[in-house]
Design a protein around this motif. Structure first.
Motif, mmCIF file in Angstrom:
data_model
loop_
_atom_site.group_PDB
_atom_site.id
_atom_site.type_symbol
_atom_site.label_atom_id
_atom_site.label_comp_id
_atom_site.label_asym_id
_atom_site.label_seq_id
_atom_site.Cartn_x
_atom_site.Cartn_y
_atom_site.Cartn_z
ATOM 1 N N SER A 116 -58.511 -23.146 -14.586
ATOM 2 C CA SER A 116 -57.673 -24.347 -14.645
ATOM 3 C C SER A 116 -57.178 -24.460 -13.195
ATOM 4 N N SER A 117 -56.623 -25.599 -12.972
ATOM 5 C CA SER A 117 -55.904 -25.725 -11.520
ATOM 6 C C SER A 117 -54.665 -25.061 -11.419
ATOM 7 N N ILE A 118 -54.171 -24.669 -12.734
ATOM 8 C CA ILE A 118 -52.791 -23.848 -12.615
ATOM 9 C C ILE A 118 -52.869 -22.441 -13.299
ATOM 10 N N GLN A 119 -54.118 -21.979 -13.017
ATOM 11 C CA GLN A 119 -54.198 -20.721 -13.586
ATOM 12 C C GLN A 119 -53.465 -19.457 -13.046
ATOM 13 N N TYR A 161 -50.589 -18.349 -15.082
ATOM 14 C CA TYR A 161 -50.425 -17.872 -16.237
ATOM 15 C C TYR A 161 -49.806 -16.337 -16.587
ATOM 16 N N PRO A 162 -50.058 -15.580 -15.479
ATOM 17 C CA PRO A 162 -49.368 -14.269 -15.686
ATOM 18 C C PRO A 162 -48.075 -14.153 -15.515
ATOM 19 N N LEU A 163 -47.380 -15.216 -15.427
ATOM 20 C CA LEU A 163 -45.977 -15.354 -15.369
ATOM 21 C C LEU A 163 -45.329 -15.711 -16.555
ATOM 22 N N LEU A 164 -45.984 -16.114 -17.598
ATOM 23 C CA LEU A 164 -45.705 -16.554 -18.921
ATOM 24 C C LEU A 164 -45.626 -15.507 -19.950
ATOM 25 N N ASP A 165 -44.704 -15.756 -20.899
ATOM 26 C CA ASP A 165 -44.296 -14.724 -21.816
ATOM 27 C C ASP A 165 -45.414 -14.762 -22.647
ATOM 28 N N GLU A 180 -48.905 -16.752 -22.978
ATOM 29 C CA GLU A 180 -49.941 -17.757 -22.514
ATOM 30 C C GLU A 180 -50.483 -18.826 -23.402
ATOM 31 N N ALA A 181 -51.200 -18.132 -24.420
ATOM 32 C CA ALA A 181 -51.701 -19.082 -25.324
ATOM 33 C C ALA A 181 -50.878 -20.290 -25.948
ATOM 34 N N ALA A 182 -49.690 -19.944 -26.296
ATOM 35 C CA ALA A 182 -48.851 -20.931 -26.837
ATOM 36 C C ALA A 182 -48.480 -21.792 -25.830
ATOM 37 N N ALA A 183 -47.946 -21.489 -24.352
ATOM 38 C CA ALA A 183 -47.753 -22.133 -23.332
ATOM 39 C C ALA A 183 -49.002 -23.164 -22.965
ATOM 40 N N ARG A 184 -50.140 -22.558 -22.706
ATOM 41 C CA ARG A 184 -51.256 -23.693 -22.476
ATOM 42 C C ARG A 184 -51.528 -24.652 -23.757
ATOM 43 N N PHE A 189 -43.205 -23.355 -19.559
ATOM 44 C CA PHE A 189 -42.537 -22.210 -19.707
ATOM 45 C C PHE A 189 -41.673 -22.571 -21.207
ATOM 46 N N GLY A 190 -41.802 -23.655 -21.736
ATOM 47 C CA GLY A 190 -41.024 -23.894 -22.933
ATOM 48 C C GLY A 190 -39.694 -24.327 -22.894
ATOM 49 N N ASP A 191 -39.104 -24.662 -22.074
ATOM 50 C CA ASP A 191 -37.702 -25.443 -22.074
ATOM 51 C C ASP A 191 -37.869 -26.760 -22.851
ATOM 52 N N ILE A 192 -38.869 -27.424 -22.704
ATOM 53 C CA ILE A 192 -39.092 -28.779 -23.837
ATOM 54 C C ILE A 192 -40.445 -28.363 -24.466
ATOM 55 N N GLY A 193 -40.668 -29.253 -25.569
ATOM 56 C CA GLY A 193 -41.828 -29.248 -26.298
ATOM 57 C C GLY A 193 -42.825 -30.335 -25.672
#
Length: 396
Positions: free
Chosen positions: A133-136, A139-143, A145-149, A337-341
């Motif tokens: 991904s262009s933003i990969q 990913y290590p900063l996400l709580d 990753e699967a749900a965020a992506r 990061f999940g502040d919005i859906g």
């Protein structure tokens, strides 16, 4: 690599071995080991331009810092390729550039669409270059990753009136910046005239949101020239007649719509000018043609500093790009990061609320300090960077 705090962390110049085209990557700073900033492709793109854009990205990230939010600002970076995106070889140049930049994208540079490129094209070229991904790098900063992506991927499938949500949120933020300025000045939306330079993703969406808010769009400039009508253009009809590069089919114009030279938007009888295309559009010479009360920078660096000084002296308020067009970048991270859906109503509401608060804060600071909005934005960044550094650390 440099260690001077006045210089970027990293500057890289790439030469395509096939075409001889040049590309650039500038990392201004890293926060939590990652930097954010898009990739542009345009003829004449320079290293200095990319460096300025990277500094701007550091500011945009810092300005959206909210200690209560899940999204934690990243550092700033930018990429650029000196090539016409319409050139037959452009896509292959893009793939080779991304292949060369792969170690940086995998490690610390998150990127995406910018001037001359769409996210679909960046994603396709990134996959061909062997990237996940262009933003990969984020990913290590996400709580989770699967749900965020999945959340971000779902957001990219959302369409509103036939236009992707990702193509609309930036314009929503620009429009809200305009409306905030009008509200503070006590200027009614009805009767307020707008001229927009650039009718691609950002310019088109901005024109749509402003027209729907009740403002009158009297001029739109694209690569073919300026389309003007003092009584107002049919924005929806023009949007429907755009090609992939934001050029409007002149066959869609009404009898009262006029075709004018490309730079005629500068002198439009309008209270608001929205430069939403190229950098350096307003210089010390052509600024004298501007009659508007506000210039709202939807593009990156469209007003040269010397021109802004002259405009400010004439009573023209320039709302800076680092504030005005920051909504697109922030929306990516708010969603990831999940502040919005992924839903459009939530995205628009959050963008409007955040941009209105940010623009208000900048204008308050400018009024208190007796400075321009750009100087006020710089002051806010200077206040926030030490807080971010203390909490999360950065490399510069």
């Amino acid at each position: 690599m440099t260690t001077d705090r006045g210089a970027p962390l990293m500057t890289l110049v790439w030469t395509d071995h096939v075409s001889g085209r040049r590309g650039y990557l500038v990392v201004d700073r890293l926060v939590r080991g990652v930097a954010s900033g898009g990739l542009r492709m345009r003829p004449g793109c320079t290293l200095d331009e990319v460096a300025g854009l990277a500094r701007g990205m550091s500011m945009k990230e810092a300005l959206h810092y909210d200690p209560k939010a899940r999204y934690v600002p990243l550092g700033g970076a930018k990429g650029g390729i000196d090539c016409d995106p319409r050139a037959p070889e452009a896509y292959d140049v893009l793939v080779r550039y991304l292949r060369a930049m792969r170690p940086y994208i995998e490690s610390f540079w998150t990127t995406g669409e910018d001037l001359g490129l769409t996210q679909d094209l960046v994603d396709r070229a990134a996959a061909e270059a062997g990237l996940v991904s262009s933003i990969q790098a984020v990913y290590p900063l996400l709580d989770d990753e699967a749900a965020a992506r999945k959340r971000l991927a779902d957001a990219f499938t959302v369409e509103v009136d036939g236009v992707g949500l990702d193509a609309l949120v930036g314009g929503c933020g620009v429009a809200e910046s305009v409306l905030t300025a009008l509200d503070r000045a006590g200027t009614p939306y009805a009767g307020t005239r707008v001229a927009v330079q650039g009718f691609g993703t950002m310019g088109g969406a901005t024109a749509r949101f402003l027209a729907r808010a009740g403002l009158t769009v009297v001029a739109v400039a694209d690569v073919k020239g300026t389309i003007a009508n003092p009584d107002g253009l049919d924005v929806e009809a023009l949007l429907a007649a755009r090609d992939a590069y934001g050029a409007v089919d002149r066959g869609a114009l009404r009898p009262a719509d006029r075709e004018l030279p490309g730079d005629a938007w500068l002198a439009a009888e309008a209270e608001v000018l929205v430069p939403a295309a190229v950098s350096y559009a307003v210089d010390t010479g052509n600024q004298a043609r501007i009659h508007a009360r506000w210039i709202v920078e939807a593009a990156n660096m469209p007003v040269l500093p010397e021109a802004e000084e002259l405009l400010t002296a004439r009573g023209v308020t320039v709302l800076p790009d680092v504030v005005v067009n920051s909504g697109t970048n922030a929306w990516w991270w708010w969603t990831l990061f999940g502040d919005i859906g992924a839903e459009a109503p939530e995205a628009f509401a959050y963008t409007r609320r955040s941009m209105r608060a940010l623009v208000g804060l900048v204008l308050d600071r400018a009024e208190t300090d007796g400075t321009s909005p750009r100087t006020a934005a710089h002051a806010l960044v200077a206040d926030r960077l030490p807080v971010i550094a203390e909490r999360f650390g950065w490399y510069r």
